[in-house]
Design an enzyme around this catalytic site. Structure first.
Site, mmCIF file in Angstrom:
data_model
loop_
_atom_site.group_PDB
_atom_site.id
_atom_site.type_symbol
_atom_site.label_atom_id
_atom_site.label_comp_id
_atom_site.label_asym_id
_atom_site.label_seq_id
_atom_site.Cartn_x
_atom_site.Cartn_y
_atom_site.Cartn_z
ATOM 1 N N ASP A 32 0.830 -1.211 0.000
ATOM 2 C CA ASP A 32 0.000 0.000 0.000
ATOM 3 C C ASP A 32 0.862 1.257 0.000
ATOM 4 O O ASP A 32 0.538 2.255 -0.629
ATOM 5 C CB ASP A 32 -0.900 0.029 1.241
ATOM 6 C CG ASP A 32 -1.980 -1.029 1.149
ATOM 7 O OD1 ASP A 32 -2.090 -1.665 0.080
ATOM 8 O OD2 ASP A 32 -2.690 -1.220 2.148
ATOM 9 N N TYR A 35 1.799 2.357 -3.399
ATOM 10 C CA TYR A 35 0.655 2.960 -4.086
ATOM 11 C C TYR A 35 0.478 4.400 -3.582
ATOM 12 O O TYR A 35 0.349 5.332 -4.366
ATOM 13 C CB TYR A 35 -0.621 2.138 -3.823
ATOM 14 C CG TYR A 35 -1.829 2.677 -4.560
ATOM 15 C CD1 TYR A 35 -2.189 2.164 -5.805
ATOM 16 C CD2 TYR A 35 -2.584 3.724 -4.039
ATOM 17 C CE1 TYR A 35 -3.272 2.672 -6.504
ATOM 18 C CE2 TYR A 35 -3.658 4.245 -4.727
ATOM 19 C CZ TYR A 35 -4.008 3.712 -5.955
ATOM 20 O OH TYR A 35 -5.074 4.236 -6.642
ATOM 21 N N LYS A 114 -25.417 -14.638 -5.611
ATOM 22 C CA LYS A 114 -26.350 -13.504 -5.625
ATOM 23 C C LYS A 114 -26.013 -12.627 -4.431
ATOM 24 O O LYS A 114 -26.241 -12.998 -3.280
ATOM 25 C CB LYS A 114 -27.787 -14.006 -5.545
ATOM 26 C CG LYS A 114 -28.788 -12.895 -5.691
ATOM 27 C CD LYS A 114 -30.180 -13.418 -5.938
ATOM 28 C CE LYS A 114 -31.129 -12.266 -6.142
ATOM 29 N NZ LYS A 114 -31.206 -11.379 -4.983
ATOM 30 N N LYS A 289 -27.903 -18.719 -15.004
ATOM 31 C CA LYS A 289 -28.324 -18.027 -16.232
ATOM 32 C C LYS A 289 -27.992 -18.904 -17.426
ATOM 33 O O LYS A 289 -26.866 -19.436 -17.494
ATOM 34 C CB LYS A 289 -27.568 -16.704 -16.383
ATOM 35 C CG LYS A 289 -27.846 -15.722 -15.276
ATOM 36 C CD LYS A 289 -26.959 -14.501 -15.395
ATOM 37 C CE LYS A 289 -27.215 -13.571 -14.229
ATOM 38 N NZ LYS A 289 -26.197 -12.540 -14.117
ATOM 39 N N CYS A 407 -19.590 -0.649 36.500
ATOM 40 C CA CYS A 407 -19.112 -1.808 35.754
ATOM 41 C C CYS A 407 -19.539 -3.074 36.515
ATOM 42 O O CYS A 407 -19.299 -3.171 37.719
ATOM 43 C CB CYS A 407 -17.587 -1.738 35.657
ATOM 44 S SG CYS A 407 -16.855 -3.283 35.088
ATOM 45 N N CYS A 431 -9.574 -3.065 35.777
ATOM 46 C CA CYS A 431 -10.790 -3.886 35.661
ATOM 47 C C CYS A 431 -10.363 -5.263 35.158
ATOM 48 O O CYS A 431 -9.722 -5.384 34.114
ATOM 49 C CB CYS A 431 -11.773 -3.229 34.704
ATOM 50 S SG CYS A 431 -13.179 -4.295 34.333
#
Ligand code: 5U1
Length: 669
Positions: A32, A35, A114, A289, A407, A431
Site C-alpha cells: 500500500d 501505491y 447472488k 443463467k 461496571c 478492571c
C-alpha cells in the site's frame, strides 16, 4: 506530448494498473505504501498543473460538491428482476421449462453468487464512465454517478481495447462483512447511525447527496451482466462476457462457473452454501443463467423477469425466539455491551443462544426487555443480533432495561464519553474483565498468534495471579504453568514454546496486538509501513493523520495510548522480554525493492500467502505468472509448468532455502 503530460500519463497508468491487480485480479503487486507514494506524487503534479487534470485520473474519486437531489435516469433497456426458486423442485421445473422451450436434452448455465447489495447500471462511452444509475423501479432509476465514481474498484476508464463504443455494465454495489463491521465501529465512535446489515449500509452510503461521505464508505462492486451494447462486439456466451468485463477492468466474483445440467447446478449451490460463512461478503442465493446469448434471446422474458435466469435463495437467516435475560459484558476497551440470552434457536444452520444488543442506545431504541419475543438475525459469521421486538407478544408488567451505572465486573463508575455511543467502565486495566480481554486479544491468531493460549487459559492464568498484563506472559515459568489444573508437563511446555515462538513477530501484528482503540489490522498495517515504534510513540495527531485511512479520531486514540505511562511501561517490558520484528517500511527494504517474484508449488514451512506477504512487506512485487519481467521464481514441491517457463526465460529459480536466504539477507541491510 510534453514531458509533464507523459509523466502524468505514466503515473495514472501505473496507479490504475496496481488498482486493477488489487481489486479485480485480487493479486496485489506492490505494498500500500508504494501505491500511496505514487498517488501523492500524482496529486502534487496535478496540483502544479491543474489544467492537465483528467476526469478519469485516480485522484478524481474523492467526491464532489453535494447535490440538491438525484436526477432521474430512464433505463434504455429495463433492469429486470429475477424469479426465485426455493427448492430443488422449483429449480428442476425451471430447467425443464428451459429445455422444453429450447428443445435441448441438457442446458449449459453460468452459475453466480447472488450478492445482497444494490443493483447498479454503469454506462461507458468510448471506454469512459459517463453515468451510473440505481435500478429504481427497473424503468427509471436515480443518477448516482458522483457517488459511484468514489468506488475504487469501479474503473473510471476501461482497460485494454476491444470494448464496445457504448457499453452498459450491470452489477451489484455492496459492503463486505469486515467493511461493515469497521464502518459500524466508526459510526458508533462518532455517535452516528448504526447500520442494521451490510445491505442497509451500502444503500445508505449510495443515497448520500454528498459524495464526499460516500467516498469514506467501504463500497465495492461486482459486475454480473450487461445492458446496452452499441458499436462493438461482445462474446456469445454470458460466461465469456463476464471474462471480457474482467479483462476491461471490472471486478467479477471469483465464485462464477460454467455448469452443465441440473446435477452440476446443484453441486455449485451446495459448494457455495458450504463456504457461505467464509465468503468475505454476504450473499442470499445463487443465480443460474442460460449461458448462450442466442438461447437467452429465444427464451425472452415475462413481465419483469427473464425466462433464462433464476435465483435459488438460501434459507432465511432470521428466526423468532424469546429473551431469557439481558446481561452486560465488559470488552477489551471497557465498552459495556448488553447481550440478550436467548432460548436456543436454529438460524442459518447453527444454534444461537446469545445475541448482541450493541449498546445502551440500541437497547433503548429497540426497547428489548426480558421475556420479549424477538426476531434475531445471523448474517454469515457476524455475531447474531436482535433485529426487533414483536410488540404483540410482550408480556404484561415487563420492565424496560437500563444500563448499570457501575461496571458489573470491577464496580468502577460506568461513563459515557463525549462523542461516543458506548458506555465504558472507567477502571482501565485495573478492571479484571478489561485486563483479561486485552491479554486474550494480544495472544489471538491475527495478533501475536500464541498457539494454544485461548480465552479459558488466559482467565485461568489471570485468576491464579500468574499474569496481570501482556508482558507477564513472557515471564511465566514451567513449574507455575504445569501446576495449573488440567495442564500437565507437556501442555505447559507447548505453551511456553508457543510464547517463545511468538517473540519473532511482524510489526503490524504487534501494533494490532496492543489493542489500541480502533486500530484494526488494516490501520496497524498502514502504520507499520510508515513508522518505526519510537516514531509512533512520539507522533502527534497531525503526523498520524498523514497515514492512509487514519483520521483524527483514530490518531487521537493512538496518541492517548502512548501518553499513558502504564502502557508505555508495559510495551517496554514486552520488548525487553525479546519481542522483535522486521521493518515493514518500504524504504527500509533495499535488495528486494521493486523485484518481481512468482511463487509456485507447495512450500514446507510457510503458506504461499505468507511468503507473498513477507516479500511484499519488503517492497517486492509478487505476480501470478512468469514472464520476461520476472526476477525470481520461488519453487516449492510440485512446481508445475511455471518452473519450465521460468527456465526457458532464464529466470532465477529459488528453492525454499533460497527464499529464506534472500529474505534474511534483506533483513540484515
Ligand atoms: N449474480 C447476479 N445477481 N443478479 C441479480 N446476477 C444477477 N442478475 C440479475 C439480478 C437481478 O438480473 C438479470 C438476470 C436480469
Amino acid at each position: 506530448m510534453g514531458s509533464v503530460e507523459s509523466k502524468l500519463d505514466e503515473l495514472r497508468r501505473q496507479l490504475n494498473d496496481y488498482s486493477y491487480r488489487y481489486h479485480v485480479l485480487d493479486d496485489p503487486v506492490v505494498p500500500d505504501a508504494e501505491y500511496d507514494r505514487l498517488y501523492q506524487e500524482l496529486v502534487k503534479l496535478e496540483h502544479e498543473y491543474p489544467e492537465l487534470v483528467t476526469r478519469d485520473s485516480p485522484t478524481q474519486r474523492v467526491g464532489e460538491q453535494p447535490l440538491g437531489e438525484f436526477s432521474e435516469v430512464a433505463h434504455e433497456l429495463p433492469m429486470l428482476s429475477l424469479d426465485n426458486a426455493f427448492s430443488n423442485e422449483d429449480l428442476n421445473a425451471f430447467d425443464k421449462r428451459v429445455r422444453d422451450r429450447l428443445d435441448l436434452a441438457e442446458v449449459q448455465y453460468t452459475a453466480e453468487v447472488k450478492l445482497d447489495g444494490l443493483a447498479i447500471s454503469l454506462l461507458y462511452e468510448h471506454g469512459k464512465l459517463v453515468r451510473a444509475a440505481t435500478r429504481g423501479d427497473g424503468t427509471t432509476g436515480e443518477d448516482v454517478t458522483s457517488n459511484i465514481r468514489t468506488i475504487k474498484s469501479i474503473p473510471l476508464a476501461l482497460r485494454t481495447t476491444g470494448f464496445p463504443g457504448r457499453l452498459e455494465v450491470r452489477g451489484e454495489v455492496f459492503i463486505s462483512k469486515t467493511g461493515f463491521e469497521e464502518l459500524n465501529n466508526r459510526q458508533r465512535a462518532q455517535e452516528e447511525k448504526i447500520f442494521a446489515n451490510p445491505r442497509n449500509a451500502a444503500a445508505g452510503s449510495l443515497r448520500q447527496l454528498d459524495s464526499r461521505i460516500t467516498a469514506a464508505r467501504p463500497l465495492q462492486f461486482f459486475a454480473h451482466g450487461i445492458g446496452i451494447v452499441d458499436a462493438g462486439e461482445i462474446p456469445e456466451s454470458h460466461f465469456d462476457i463476464l471474462q471480457s468485463l474482467k479483462s476491461w477492468g471490472l471486478p467479477v466474483s471469483a465464485e462464477t462457473e460454467r455448469v452443465a445440467g441440473m446435477e452440476q447446478c446443484i453441486g455449485f449451490y451446495r459448494r457455495i452454501a458450504d463456504i457461505r460463512a467464509q465468503l468475505p461478503y454476504e450473499i442470499d442465493g445463487i443465480v443460474f443463467k442460460v449461458d448462450d446469448l442466442e438461447h437467452q434471446a429465444e427464451l425472452g422474458f415475462v413481465s419483469r423477469a427473464p425466462r433464462w435466469a433464476i435465483a435459488c435463495k438460501f434459507p432465511p437467516e432470521e428466526a423468532v425466539t424469546e429473551v431469557l435475560d439481558i446481561e452486560v459484558q465488559v470488552g477489551r476497551t471497557g465498552a459495556l455491551t448488553p447481550v440478550a440470552r436467548l432460548s436456543p434457536v436454529r438460524v442459518g444452520g447453527v444454534t444461537v443462544t446469545n445475541a448482541t444488543l450493541h449498546n445502551a442506545d440500541e437497547v433503548q431504541r429497540k426497547d428489548v426487555r426480558v421475556g420479549d419475543t424477538v426476531i434475531i438475525r445471523r448474517a454469515g459469521d457476524v455475531i447474531p443480533e436482535v433485529v426487533r421486538v414483536i410488540p404483540e407478544k410482550r408480556q404484561e408488567g415487563s420492565q424496560a432495561f437500563t444500563m448499570p451505572a457501575q461496571c458489573p465486573v470491577c464496580h468502577s463508575p460506568a461513563e459515557r464519553v463525549e462523542g461516543e455511543a458506548a458506555i465504558r467502565c472507567s477502571g482501565g486495566l485495573y478492571c479484571r474483565a478489561q485486563a483479561i480481554q486485552s491479554i486474550i486479544h494480544f495472544a489471538s491468531r491475527t495478533a501475536m498468534d500464541i498457539e494454544g493460549l485461548g480465552d479459558k487459559l488466559v482467565e485461568q492464568l489471570f485468576n491464579e495471579g500468574l499474569i496481570r498484563d501482556i508482558s507477564d506472559l513472557f515471564h511465566l515459568d514451567h513449574e507455575q504453568v504445569a501446576a495449573l489444573e488440567r495442564m500437565g508437563n507437556k501442555s505447559a511446555e507447548n505453551l511456553l514454546q508457543a510464547i517463545e515462538a511468538s517473540k519473532n513477530t511482524r510489526f503490524d501484528k504487534f501494533l494490532y496486538a496492543l489493542g489500541i482503540r480502533e486500530v484494526g489490522q488494516t490501520t496497524a498495517r498502514n502504520l507499520a509501513t510508515h513508522f518505526q515504534l519510537d516514531e509512533i510513540r512520539e507522533a502527534t495527531q497531525e503526523d498520524l493523520c498523514q497515514v492512509r485511512d487514519i483520521g483524527p479520531v483514530v490518531a487521537d486514540n493512538i496518541v492517548r495510548f502512548f501518553r499513558d505511562e502504564r502502557n508505555v511501561a508495559i510495551v517496554g517490558k514486552v520488548i525487553s522480554a525479546g519481542v522483535v520484528w522486521e521493518s515493514m517500511r518500504a524504504d527500509d527494504a533495499t535488495e528486494l525493492q521493486g523485484k518481481t517474484f512468482v511463487i509456485t508449488g507447495t512450500l514446507a514451512s510457510l503458506s504461499r500467502n505468507e511468503a507473498k506477504e513477507r516479500l511484499i512487506s519488503r517492497g517486492a512485487k509478487v505476480s501470478g505468472s512468469v514472464s520476461a519481467r520476472t526476477d525470481y521464481l520461488v519453487a516449492g514441491e510440485n512446481p508445475g509448468s511455471k518452473l519450465d517457463k521460468a527456465r526457458s526465460l532464464d529466470v532465477r529459480v529459488l528453492d525454499e532455502a533460497g527464499l529464506f536466504e534472500i529474505l534474511g539477507r534483506d533483513e540484515d541491510v
